[in-house]
Design an enzyme around this catalytic site. Sequence first.
Site, PDB file in Angstrom:
ATOM      1  N   HIS A 226      18.775  78.387  64.374  1.00 35.79           N
ATOM      2  CA  HIS A 226      19.926  77.940  64.765  1.00 35.79           C
ATOM      3  C   HIS A 226      20.327  78.721  66.117  1.00 35.79           C
ATOM      4  CE1 HIS A 226      24.411  79.403  65.017  1.00 35.79           C
ATOM      5  NE2 HIS A 226      24.739  78.125  64.970  1.00 35.79           N
TER       6      HIS A 226
ATOM      7  N   ASN B 184      39.483  68.218  66.738  1.00 34.90           N
ATOM      8  CA  ASN B 184      39.120  66.829  66.870  1.00 34.90           C
ATOM      9  C   ASN B 184      38.201  66.565  67.719  1.00 34.90           C
ATOM     10  OD1 ASN B 184      39.592  64.284  66.314  1.00 34.90           O
ATOM     11  ND2 ASN B 184      40.876  63.791  68.281  1.00 34.90           N
TER      12      ASN B 184
END
Length: 348
Positions: free
Chosen positions: A122, A295
């Site tokens: 990662h 969002n």
Amino acid sequence: MVSPQTETVQNKFLPPENSRERVSQFMRSIQDDICQGLTEVDGVGVFKQDAWDRPEGGGGRSRVMRDGDVFEQGGVNFSEVWGHQLPPSILKQRPEAEGHGFYATGTSMVLHPRNPYVPTVHLNYRYFEAGPVWWFGGGLDLTPYYPFAEDAAHLHKTLKQACDAHHPEYYQVFKHWCDEYFYLNHRQEMRGVGGIFFDYQDGQGELYRGPHPTKAAAEYSKKIGAPEPRGWEELFAFVQDCAKAFLPAYVPIVQRRRGMAYGDRERNFQLYRRGRYVEFNLVYDRGTIFGLQTNGRTESILMSLPPLVRWEYCYEPEPNTPEAELTEFFLKPQNWAEWSQSDTTSKG
């Protein structure tokens, strides 16, 4: 009246006027470089790109590889978002940013190889601005399914070299911070063998800026004290070198392990351990939380999850097996950067 010398010093700690453009350009370029390098390593898989827009401001480009020769699934994402409403996760850490519009950009990556002997990896490096507040953050960590000390040592030594080029104490603080961050508290175990992790780096104060004031990273940071103030350019150069260290840190591990034969036992253990990865990313990962709170594109945020995973109730590996060694000895804080081939165990 402020003297020219004082003004120069003050300006050193302020982002330049083109800070957003420069960081955004770098984050795009490191995405390009990583994708090119991984495509060459895999030899079969290709990255499919999806560009997306965020209605509130910003967007990004997600690149995902599936069913490659090495990588069962992997994604390398770039994003930059801006807006007027700061997410709660930011205000909790930096309340002085309240009332300001924000800008955030970064590149993130998670790779899930098919072969259980090749570790998951990662990466995330990011930059944030909100009025007078700015900082760099990110890191790189390795999640093996089988214990190979030389792999962990290679990654850590490569990261330490990148850190040491900028400050002699970066690696020790950020290595401890990584061990503490990628930790599943509900399991009482580390996710992998760590790497480096840092956040809220604005060149001021102590190096550790995390939530655990009594753990190793904070204690070490307190012991060395606050370093000399570092400017925006210095921190940007540090982040660039850390991001560029990814391919030399990870590719040799892939080349070393990709041809190793495995069977159902190893594959099932890999899928079981992938469950830990899912648990961490959905419960603790701050990048996931930030993306959902702002969002962002859900598919891009959740591309870090593996394509196949399994859970088994009350699973315990057989004693004296590599699977048992992974959790009993390997997934513990280790001084990997000092490990040498002459060490007689994989515990570093």
